[in-house]
Design a protein around this motif. Sequence first.
Motif, PDB file in Angstrom:
ATOM      1  N   SER A 147       0.837  -1.198   0.000  1.00 19.44           N
ATOM      2  CA  SER A 147       0.000   0.000   0.000  1.00 19.44           C
ATOM      3  C   SER A 147       0.871   1.247   0.000  1.00 19.44           C
ATOM      4  O   SER A 147       1.682   1.441   0.911  1.00 19.44           O
ATOM      5  N   LYS A 149      -0.162   4.853  -0.115  1.00 22.40           N
ATOM      6  CA  LYS A 149      -1.253   5.821  -0.085  1.00 22.40           C
ATOM      7  C   LYS A 149      -0.708   7.198   0.281  1.00 22.40           C
ATOM      8  O   LYS A 149      -0.613   7.570   1.450  1.00 22.40           O
ATOM      9  N   ASN A 150      -0.335   7.932  -0.747  1.00 22.22           N
ATOM     10  CA  ASN A 150       0.204   9.279  -0.607  1.00 22.22           C
ATOM     11  C   ASN A 150      -0.892  10.315  -0.808  1.00 22.22           C
ATOM     12  O   ASN A 150      -2.016   9.993  -1.201  1.00 22.22           O
ATOM     13  N   TYR A 151      -0.523  11.553  -0.551  1.00 20.99           N
ATOM     14  CA  TYR A 151      -1.390  12.661  -0.936  1.00 20.99           C
ATOM     15  C   TYR A 151      -0.541  13.745  -1.599  1.00 20.99           C
ATOM     16  O   TYR A 151       0.547  14.077  -1.114  1.00 20.99           O
ATOM     17  N   HIS A 211      -5.676   7.250  -8.030  1.00 19.60           N
ATOM     18  CA  HIS A 211      -5.893   6.164  -7.078  1.00 19.60           C
ATOM     19  C   HIS A 211      -6.210   4.891  -7.858  1.00 19.60           C
ATOM     20  O   HIS A 211      -6.875   4.936  -8.894  1.00 19.60           O
ATOM     21  N   THR A 227      -1.830  -1.216  -3.969  1.00 21.54           N
ATOM     22  CA  THR A 227      -2.648  -0.007  -4.004  1.00 21.54           C
ATOM     23  C   THR A 227      -1.721   1.196  -4.075  1.00 21.54           C
ATOM     24  O   THR A 227      -0.729   1.272  -3.338  1.00 21.54           O
ATOM     25  N   SER A 229      -1.777   5.655  -4.568  1.00 23.56           N
ATOM     26  CA  SER A 229      -2.668   6.807  -4.535  1.00 23.56           C
ATOM     27  C   SER A 229      -1.906   8.094  -4.290  1.00 23.56           C
ATOM     28  O   SER A 229      -0.864   8.104  -3.639  1.00 23.56           O
ATOM     29  N   THR A 230      -2.439   9.184  -4.844  1.00 25.00           N
ATOM     30  CA  THR A 230      -2.073  10.532  -4.403  1.00 25.00           C
ATOM     31  C   THR A 230      -3.323  11.281  -3.963  1.00 25.00           C
ATOM     32  O   THR A 230      -3.326  12.502  -3.874  1.00 25.00           O
ATOM     33  N   ALA A 231      -4.392  10.529  -3.695  1.00 22.00           N
ATOM     34  CA  ALA A 231      -5.676  11.122  -3.328  1.00 22.00           C
ATOM     35  C   ALA A 231      -6.043  10.904  -1.865  1.00 22.00           C
ATOM     36  O   ALA A 231      -7.070  11.413  -1.400  1.00 22.00           O
ATOM     37  N   THR A 232      -5.241  10.149  -1.131  1.00 21.52           N
ATOM     38  CA  THR A 232      -5.591   9.737   0.220  1.00 21.52           C
ATOM     39  C   THR A 232      -4.990  10.686   1.257  1.00 21.52           C
ATOM     40  O   THR A 232      -3.834  10.548   1.648  1.00 21.52           O
ATOM     41  N   LYS A 233      -5.806  11.649   1.700  1.00 19.69           N
ATOM     42  CA  LYS A 233      -5.348  12.616   2.700  1.00 19.69           C
ATOM     43  C   LYS A 233      -5.184  11.939   4.055  1.00 19.69           C
ATOM     44  O   LYS A 233      -5.982  11.069   4.402  1.00 19.69           O
TER      45      LYS A 233
END
Length: 330
Positions: A147, A149-151, A211, A227, A229-233
């Motif tokens: 995983s 999970k960036n923002y 994402h 997984t 992402s650059t949408a996961t705050k």
Amino acid sequence: MSKAINFIIVGSGNIATTYLLAIKNTNDAEVVGIVSSKTTKPEALIHFPFFKTISEVNTNFDAVIICTPNGLHHVSAIEAAGLGKHVLCEKPIDVSLESIDKMINTCKENKVQLAVAYQRRYSSDNPVIKKLIDDNKLGKIFSVDLSIKNYRDDAYYNSSPYRGTYKIDGGGPFIQQASHYIDLYYWYFGKPSKLVSKLGTFVHDIEVEDHGAAICLHDSGMIATITASTATKPGFPAKMEIYTSKGYLILENDVITHWDIEGLENPTTIKSTKNTHTGAATATVSDTTNHEIILNDFVNAIHTNIEPLITGESARNATEIILDIYKSQF
């Protein structure tokens, strides 16, 4: 004492500054110039000679460090190799297999080294896990969940017209932010024999995904998920969960945070992760330790004519997995 290797840094973004700092702690290495098309010089690089192209460089140099956008890596690599200069390339090596193969072949034809900065292979506990896997100490691995999970905010994507594009960025978080960890995944487990993915664009006005997730199947029977992402705050630590016939372990930002493997003590030697670069909310890198490993190895490879730690051929695999994720959507 070995001859110092004179470097030209190609590109003048944030990562160029990271390499400048790393070279200060690298034996037998010196930056002698910057190649950049930008009219404004970053303050950290202002004291170096600037050139518009590699061919215009009028000082002696031995190698280039390519810090341009992803889809332009092959342009500088092929030009430098044609001049007989060694090539160290930022990740990913490029965004198409055709471009990558041209890079590899041109470097071979001109007898120069080609290395790629997938330095997370040598970060914290990652090499320990690699050895345990290779020595079959963990038991049968049947499940892996990776995983990333960036923002990234709108300012990140608006900072340059190439960001969030297929042609130059090559895609979204899978090829950009997750590339290091997909390389690590390949290094540990090899390439999947089959995969299926689902990607979407949810919170940014960009043409690529922000994402998505992939399910990967391996010939060993292992089932994995990736997984990115650059949408996961607000952005979370990169995490890899590995489940085996002997138990499980969890890596967060390259450090073992959970360990329960039958018959084996937790091998971590990392006491604190407070200075570990996560990449969760920013691309800026302040700790250059792992870049120094790559640079010292690259300098040694030039001096000894042995392969660097991460060759072009090895780095190609991460891009191939990512491209498979992009084309295997349902």
